[in-house]
Design an enzyme around this catalytic site. Structure first.
Site, PDB file in Angstrom:
ATOM      1  N   LYS A  14       0.868  -1.190   0.000  1.00  0.00           N
ATOM      2  CA  LYS A  14       0.000   0.000   0.000  1.00  0.00           C
ATOM      3  C   LYS A  14       0.896   1.228   0.000  1.00  0.00           C
ATOM      4  CE  LYS A  14      -4.542   0.386   0.678  1.00  0.00           C
ATOM      5  NZ  LYS A  14      -5.455  -0.381  -0.190  1.00  0.00           N
ATOM      6  N   THR A  61      -3.660  -5.489   0.532  1.00  0.00           N
ATOM      7  CA  THR A  61      -3.018  -4.197   0.807  1.00  0.00           C
ATOM      8  C   THR A  61      -3.839  -3.436   1.848  1.00  0.00           C
ATOM      9  OG1 THR A  61      -4.092  -2.993  -0.999  1.00  0.00           O
ATOM     10  CG2 THR A  61      -2.019  -4.120  -1.511  1.00  0.00           C
ATOM     11  N   ASP A  62      -5.132  -3.734   1.907  1.00  0.00           N
ATOM     12  CA  ASP A  62      -5.971  -3.100   2.929  1.00  0.00           C
ATOM     13  C   ASP A  62      -5.535  -3.526   4.338  1.00  0.00           C
ATOM     14  OD1 ASP A  62      -8.461  -1.395   3.210  1.00  0.00           O
ATOM     15  OD2 ASP A  62      -8.980  -3.134   4.463  1.00  0.00           O
ATOM     16  N   PHE A 163      33.234  29.165 -11.803  1.00  0.00           N
ATOM     17  CA  PHE A 163      33.382  27.955 -12.641  1.00  0.00           C
ATOM     18  C   PHE A 163      34.362  28.292 -13.751  1.00  0.00           C
ATOM     19  CE2 PHE A 163      31.617  24.789 -15.795  1.00  0.00           C
ATOM     20  CZ  PHE A 163      32.070  23.675 -15.110  1.00  0.00           C
ATOM     21  N   ARG A 180      29.630  33.809  -9.394  1.00  0.00           N
ATOM     22  CA  ARG A 180      28.304  33.546  -9.965  1.00  0.00           C
ATOM     23  C   ARG A 180      27.339  33.225  -8.841  1.00  0.00           C
ATOM     24  NH1 ARG A 180      28.572  27.288 -12.377  1.00  0.00           N
ATOM     25  NH2 ARG A 180      29.298  26.367 -10.425  1.00  0.00           N
ATOM     26  N   VAL A 229      29.875  22.659  -8.706  1.00  0.00           N
ATOM     27  CA  VAL A 229      28.896  21.905  -7.916  1.00  0.00           C
ATOM     28  C   VAL A 229      29.522  20.561  -7.527  1.00  0.00           C
ATOM     29  CG1 VAL A 229      26.595  20.865  -7.932  1.00  0.00           C
ATOM     30  CG2 VAL A 229      26.980  23.035  -9.133  1.00  0.00           C
ATOM     31  N   GLN A 230      30.245  19.947  -8.471  1.00  0.00           N
ATOM     32  CA  GLN A 230      30.871  18.643  -8.211  1.00  0.00           C
ATOM     33  C   GLN A 230      31.798  18.710  -6.988  1.00  0.00           C
ATOM     34  OE1 GLN A 230      30.381  20.013 -11.240  1.00  0.00           O
ATOM     35  NE2 GLN A 230      30.383  18.516 -12.897  1.00  0.00           N
ATOM     36  N   ASN A 256      21.811  22.423 -10.890  1.00  0.00           N
ATOM     37  CA  ASN A 256      22.467  23.735 -10.898  1.00  0.00           C
ATOM     38  C   ASN A 256      21.474  24.699 -11.532  1.00  0.00           C
ATOM     39  OD1 ASN A 256      24.320  25.782 -10.840  1.00  0.00           O
ATOM     40  ND2 ASN A 256      25.669  24.950 -12.425  1.00  0.00           N
ATOM     41  N   HIS A 258      20.315  27.842 -12.915  1.00  0.00           N
ATOM     42  CA  HIS A 258      21.109  28.943 -13.457  1.00  0.00           C
ATOM     43  C   HIS A 258      20.427  30.304 -13.303  1.00  0.00           C
ATOM     44  CE1 HIS A 258      23.653  25.873 -15.090  1.00  0.00           C
ATOM     45  NE2 HIS A 258      22.713  25.407 -15.888  1.00  0.00           N
TER      46      HIS A 258
END
Ligand SMILES: O=c1[nH]c(=O)c2[nH]c(=O)[nH]c2[nH]1
Length: 296
Positions: A14, A61-62, A163, A180, A229-230, A256, A258
């Protein structure tokens, strides 16, 4: 001619079982609220429910949904991972032909409201930019594997990111930048070392792990003089693994988002490079940087 087939993999359960649990401290009368969204998935000797329509082996599932409600009523839910682990183990212990269960829990972040300078004892405010989740898998005879997450945290820094010196080829138009805007929506999954027993799992402070992951992520985001970012995300993951020995690996996915300079030269206004103060937020495309960092 018919081609023979077999059930290669099967699990069912569920999803989106939602509840809000109120917990009142008997002495202080301070309330806590836990709004949760739970999913249970069972696996085991279930093939014949698919291939021979044998419903006698299907735990509805109930029934799974009702089990989640009863467990939520009868148990402490304040630590997602422990609550999920108890449920997963119950499904495997209770039904002989079920050999594995996964339970996913997401909590809606209600934090205590400060009213007239004091924390209010029964009023809360929703923090829309944060989601905490866990995924617990229990396998019969093996134990528990837990992956928890910090998700949907949107952050932006208006300097302290550049960068430069990236690979260039005939398709490169991106200019190098020393400064940036760096904005992202943090998605972090941290996997714990295997827990053999429920007692071992329950003795670990998962709430402390969550707070530590959040603190390191946000602190590094703000403080790192980001080369990319890496590079920033690796620093985050590396610190988490060094600080929390119980964590085996950390996965980040950071878009990222922008923000580009707006060209105001037609109006004789310099809004370029170090003089840029007006940016165009880009809805899309965005960069999408991921990595999984593990103990060596
Ligand atoms: O930090 C970044 N990493 C990239 O891989 C990349 N690619 C890009 O165009 N800008 C950026 N920024």
């Amino acid at each position: 001619m018919t081609i023979n087939t077999y059930v290669k993999e099967a699990s069912y359960g569920k999803t989106m079982v939602r509840f809000m649990k109120k917990d009142v401290c008997p002495e202080s009368k301070v309330h806590n609220v836990y709004e949760m969204d739970v999913q249970s998935m069972l696996s085991g000797e279930l093939d014949e429910s698919y291939t021979k329509a044998d419903n006698s082996i299907v735990i509805p599932t109930d029934t799974q949904k009702n089990t989640i409600y009863v467990f939520a009523k009868n148990n402490d839910v304040s630590v997602l991972e422990v609550f999920a682990a108890k449920l997963a183990k119950h499904f495997v212990d209770r039904y002989k032909h079920i050999h594995g269960a996964t339970v996913d829990v997401t909590i809606t972040p209600w934090s205590r409201l400060t009213v007239r300078g004091k924390p209010h004892n029964h009023s809360f405010i929703r923090n829309p930019s944060e989601a905490r989740k866990t995924h617990v898998a229990f396998t019969e005879g093996k134990g528990f594997d837990v992956v928890s997450s910090l998700k949907d945290v949107s952050v932006l820094k208006s300097t302290g990111s550049g960068f430069n010196k990236f690979h260039k080829c005939e398709f490169t138009t991106l200019p190098e930048v020393d400064d940036r805007i760096f904005s992202t929506n943090i998605d972090c999954n941290y996997s714990f070392n295997h827990f053999a027993t429920l007692d071992e799992l329950a003795s670990y402070d998962f709430n402390h792990a969550y707070e530590t992951v959040k603190e390191i992520t946000l602190d590094t985001f703000a403080m790192d003089d980001s080369a990319s970012v890496q590079a920033t995300m690796y620093k985050m993951a590396n610190q988490i693994i060094n600080k929390l020995l119980v964590i085996a690996e950390v996965y980040y996915a950071l878009p990222n988002k922008h923000y580009f300079e707006i060209d105001l030269s037609p109006f004789d206004i310099d809004n370029r490079g170090p003089n840029c103060s007006l940016y165009q937020p880009q809805a899309y495309p965005s960069g999408y940087i991921t990595c999984t960092v593990a103990r060596d």
